[in-house]
Design a protein around this motif. Structure first.
Motif, PDB file in Angstrom:
ATOM      1  N   CYS A  91       1.006  -1.177   0.027  1.00  0.00           N
ATOM      2  CA  CYS A  91      -0.046   0.049   0.042  1.00  0.00           C
ATOM      3  C   CYS A  91       0.955   1.246  -0.028  1.00  0.00           C
ATOM      4  O   CYS A  91       0.532   2.271  -0.731  1.00  0.00           O
ATOM      5  CB  CYS A  91      -1.039   0.073   1.166  1.00  0.00           C
ATOM      6  SG  CYS A  91      -2.467  -1.158   1.030  1.00  0.00           S
TER       7      CYS A  91
ATOM      8  N   VAL B  18      -1.429   3.565  -2.008  1.00  0.00           N
ATOM      9  CA  VAL B  18      -2.846   3.048  -1.506  1.00  0.00           C
ATOM     10  C   VAL B  18      -3.330   3.746  -0.003  1.00  0.00           C
ATOM     11  O   VAL B  18      -2.607   3.172   0.629  1.00  0.00           O
ATOM     12  CB  VAL B  18      -3.104   1.801  -2.150  1.00  0.00           C
ATOM     13  CG1 VAL B  18      -4.451   1.135  -1.444  1.00  0.00           C
ATOM     14  CG2 VAL B  18      -2.962   1.353  -3.376  1.00  0.00           C
TER      15      VAL B  18
ATOM     16  N   ASN C  17      -4.375   3.233   3.388  1.00  0.00           N
ATOM     17  CA  ASN C  17      -4.490   2.346   4.277  1.00  0.00           C
ATOM     18  C   ASN C  17      -4.646   3.057   5.716  1.00  0.00           C
ATOM     19  O   ASN C  17      -4.502   2.256   6.772  1.00  0.00           O
ATOM     20  CB  ASN C  17      -3.812   1.302   4.191  1.00  0.00           C
ATOM     21  CG  ASN C  17      -2.223   1.493   4.788  1.00  0.00           C
ATOM     22  OD1 ASN C  17      -1.718   2.729   4.686  1.00  0.00           O
ATOM     23  ND2 ASN C  17      -1.322   0.346   5.002  1.00  0.00           N
TER      24      ASN C  17
ATOM     25  N   GLN D 119     -10.426  -5.025   0.017  1.00  0.00           N
ATOM     26  CA  GLN D 119     -10.460  -3.709  -0.550  1.00  0.00           C
ATOM     27  C   GLN D 119      -9.077  -2.944  -0.934  1.00  0.00           C
ATOM     28  O   GLN D 119      -8.835  -2.854  -2.222  1.00  0.00           O
ATOM     29  CB  GLN D 119     -11.405  -2.786   0.353  1.00  0.00           C
ATOM     30  CG  GLN D 119     -12.991  -3.173   0.492  1.00  0.00           C
ATOM     31  CD  GLN D 119     -13.591  -2.089   1.085  1.00  0.00           C
ATOM     32  OE1 GLN D 119     -13.044  -1.724   2.085  1.00  0.00           O
ATOM     33  NE2 GLN D 119     -15.089  -2.179   1.148  1.00  0.00           N
ATOM     34  N   LEU D 120      -8.477  -3.233  -0.014  1.00  0.00           N
ATOM     35  CA  LEU D 120      -6.885  -2.476  -0.052  1.00  0.00           C
ATOM     36  C   LEU D 120      -6.211  -3.556  -1.117  1.00  0.00           C
ATOM     37  O   LEU D 120      -5.415  -3.022  -1.844  1.00  0.00           O
ATOM     38  CB  LEU D 120      -5.982  -2.690   1.195  1.00  0.00           C
ATOM     39  CG  LEU D 120      -6.754  -1.581   2.063  1.00  0.00           C
ATOM     40  CD1 LEU D 120      -5.996  -1.805   3.595  1.00  0.00           C
ATOM     41  CD2 LEU D 120      -6.705   0.036   1.655  1.00  0.00           C
TER      42      LEU D 120
ATOM     43  N   GLU E 106      -6.873  -2.820  -4.895  1.00  0.00           N
ATOM     44  CA  GLU E 106      -6.178  -1.816  -5.221  1.00  0.00           C
ATOM     45  C   GLU E 106      -4.736  -2.123  -5.603  1.00  0.00           C
ATOM     46  O   GLU E 106      -4.160  -1.896  -6.789  1.00  0.00           O
ATOM     47  CB  GLU E 106      -6.234  -0.530  -4.371  1.00  0.00           C
ATOM     48  CG  GLU E 106      -7.645   0.077  -4.512  1.00  0.00           C
ATOM     49  CD  GLU E 106      -7.405   1.380  -3.403  1.00  0.00           C
ATOM     50  OE1 GLU E 106      -6.807   2.181  -3.938  1.00  0.00           O
ATOM     51  OE2 GLU E 106      -8.415   1.458  -2.485  1.00  0.00           O
TER      52      GLU E 106
ATOM     53  N   LEU F 142      -4.210  -4.526  -8.997  1.00  0.00           N
ATOM     54  CA  LEU F 142      -4.438  -3.896 -10.047  1.00  0.00           C
ATOM     55  C   LEU F 142      -2.901  -3.151 -10.354  1.00  0.00           C
ATOM     56  O   LEU F 142      -2.381  -3.033 -11.325  1.00  0.00           O
ATOM     57  CB  LEU F 142      -5.555  -2.720 -10.016  1.00  0.00           C
ATOM     58  CG  LEU F 142      -6.645  -3.409  -9.994  1.00  0.00           C
ATOM     59  CD1 LEU F 142      -8.085  -1.991 -10.020  1.00  0.00           C
ATOM     60  CD2 LEU F 142      -6.903  -4.463 -11.086  1.00  0.00           C
ATOM     61  N   GLU F 143      -2.336  -2.625  -9.231  1.00  0.00           N
ATOM     62  CA  GLU F 143      -0.983  -1.846  -9.391  1.00  0.00           C
ATOM     63  C   GLU F 143      -0.106  -2.970  -9.767  1.00  0.00           C
ATOM     64  O   GLU F 143       0.757  -2.659 -10.617  1.00  0.00           O
ATOM     65  CB  GLU F 143      -0.729  -1.184  -8.088  1.00  0.00           C
ATOM     66  CG  GLU F 143      -1.445   0.010  -7.751  1.00  0.00           C
ATOM     67  CD  GLU F 143      -1.304   1.157  -8.518  1.00  0.00           C
ATOM     68  OE1 GLU F 143      -0.419   1.134  -9.487  1.00  0.00           O
ATOM     69  OE2 GLU F 143      -2.163   2.213  -8.549  1.00  0.00           O
TER      70      GLU F 143
ATOM     71  N   ARG G 273      -3.451   1.137 -12.107  1.00  0.00           N
ATOM     72  CA  ARG G 273      -5.020   1.240 -12.055  1.00  0.00           C
ATOM     73  C   ARG G 273      -5.386   1.264 -13.553  1.00  0.00           C
ATOM     74  O   ARG G 273      -6.718   0.954 -13.972  1.00  0.00           O
ATOM     75  CB  ARG G 273      -5.596   2.345 -11.208  1.00  0.00           C
ATOM     76  CG  ARG G 273      -5.148   2.037  -9.756  1.00  0.00           C
ATOM     77  CD  ARG G 273      -5.748   3.083  -8.733  1.00  0.00           C
ATOM     78  NE  ARG G 273      -5.654   2.999  -7.495  1.00  0.00           N
ATOM     79  CZ  ARG G 273      -4.496   3.528  -7.084  1.00  0.00           C
ATOM     80  NH1 ARG G 273      -3.767   4.172  -7.613  1.00  0.00           N
ATOM     81  NH2 ARG G 273      -4.392   3.473  -5.557  1.00  0.00           N
TER      82      ARG G 273
END
Length: 224
Positions: free
Chosen positions: A137, A142, A144, A157-158, A161, A164-165, A170
């Motif tokens: 993160c 991201v 957090n 949820q974290l 993201e 995708l990285e 993204r």
């Protein structure tokens, strides 16, 4: 392409030592875009929750006492994940608990090749660097800041993201799926027709080249 980003919380490290699932959180992705569909449940483990585990996720025996047992939520969980790939950080841990609980409840277990392990992805992409979810993160920016304790849904949820990285950013998830051309399998761009441009040398260019060769001593590209 449907994927389920998944995380769990447990009473300990090994199901074979009597530890159980106490929380499952799932986020649905379609073509790497979160759809807003999710599955989240707390589970009564029918046993104590050790203090060391409570310190990690904050889920106490008292909180879990009135929650459903796994057998009561298994059908909904299996229906939600369907046959989608499962995106999990340190997949071996979560898969071991899920399969233990599924086996007890009388459901088929999950094949190991269904899991996409983001821990392995991170270690391959950044060898030698920290690969915890918090570290990733931070690396990818991201947010957090709300993660004071582990929680299956928040972590899922974290992780969505972060996943995708790890795939390249993204933007990879911004499928151009709004128009009919994209739904048909591609994006059509209309361009005006242009005649092919000639690339052969003109007579004048050939003559000029011959004159140049006469001025050179043993040119390597001479044809005669």
């Amino acid at each position: 392409m449907r994927e389920i980003v998944l995380d769990t919380e447990t009473t300990g490290f090994k199901p074979e030592e009597g530890h159980r699932l106490i929380e499952i959180g799932c986020i649905e992705l379609v073509n790497h875009v979160a759809t807003g569909q999710r599955f989240h449940v707390y589970i009564n483990p029918e046993r104590d929750v050790p203090p060391d585990a409570v310190a990690v996720h904050g889920l106490t025996e008292e909180f879990l006492a009135d929650k459903p047992v796994f057998n009561d939520v298994a059908a909904d969980f299996v229906a939600f994940i369907g046959d989608a790939k499962l995106v999990i950080h340190n997949a071996a841990f979560d898969m071991a608990f899920l399969n233990w609980e599924l086996r007890i409840a009388g459901y088929p277990t999950l094949a190991a090749d269904r899991a996409i392990d983001t821990l392995i992805m991170a270690r391959r992409k950044f060898p030698g660097a920290p690969a915890t979810l918090d570290a990733l993160c931070k690396r990818f920016g991201v947010d957090n800041s709300n993660r004071t304790l582990h929680g299956a849904l928040l972590d899922a949820q974290l992780l969505a993201e972060v996943y995708l990285e790890l795939l390249g950013g993204r933007q990879a998830g911004l499928a151009l799926a709004a128009g009919p051309a994209a739904k048909a399998g591609g994006v059509r761009i209309d361009r005006p027709y242009r005649e092919a441009r000639p690339h052969a040398a003109s007579a004048d260019e050939i003559a000029a080249h011959a004159e140049l060769l006469k001025k050179l001593k043993n040119p390597v590209w001479a044809t005669e």
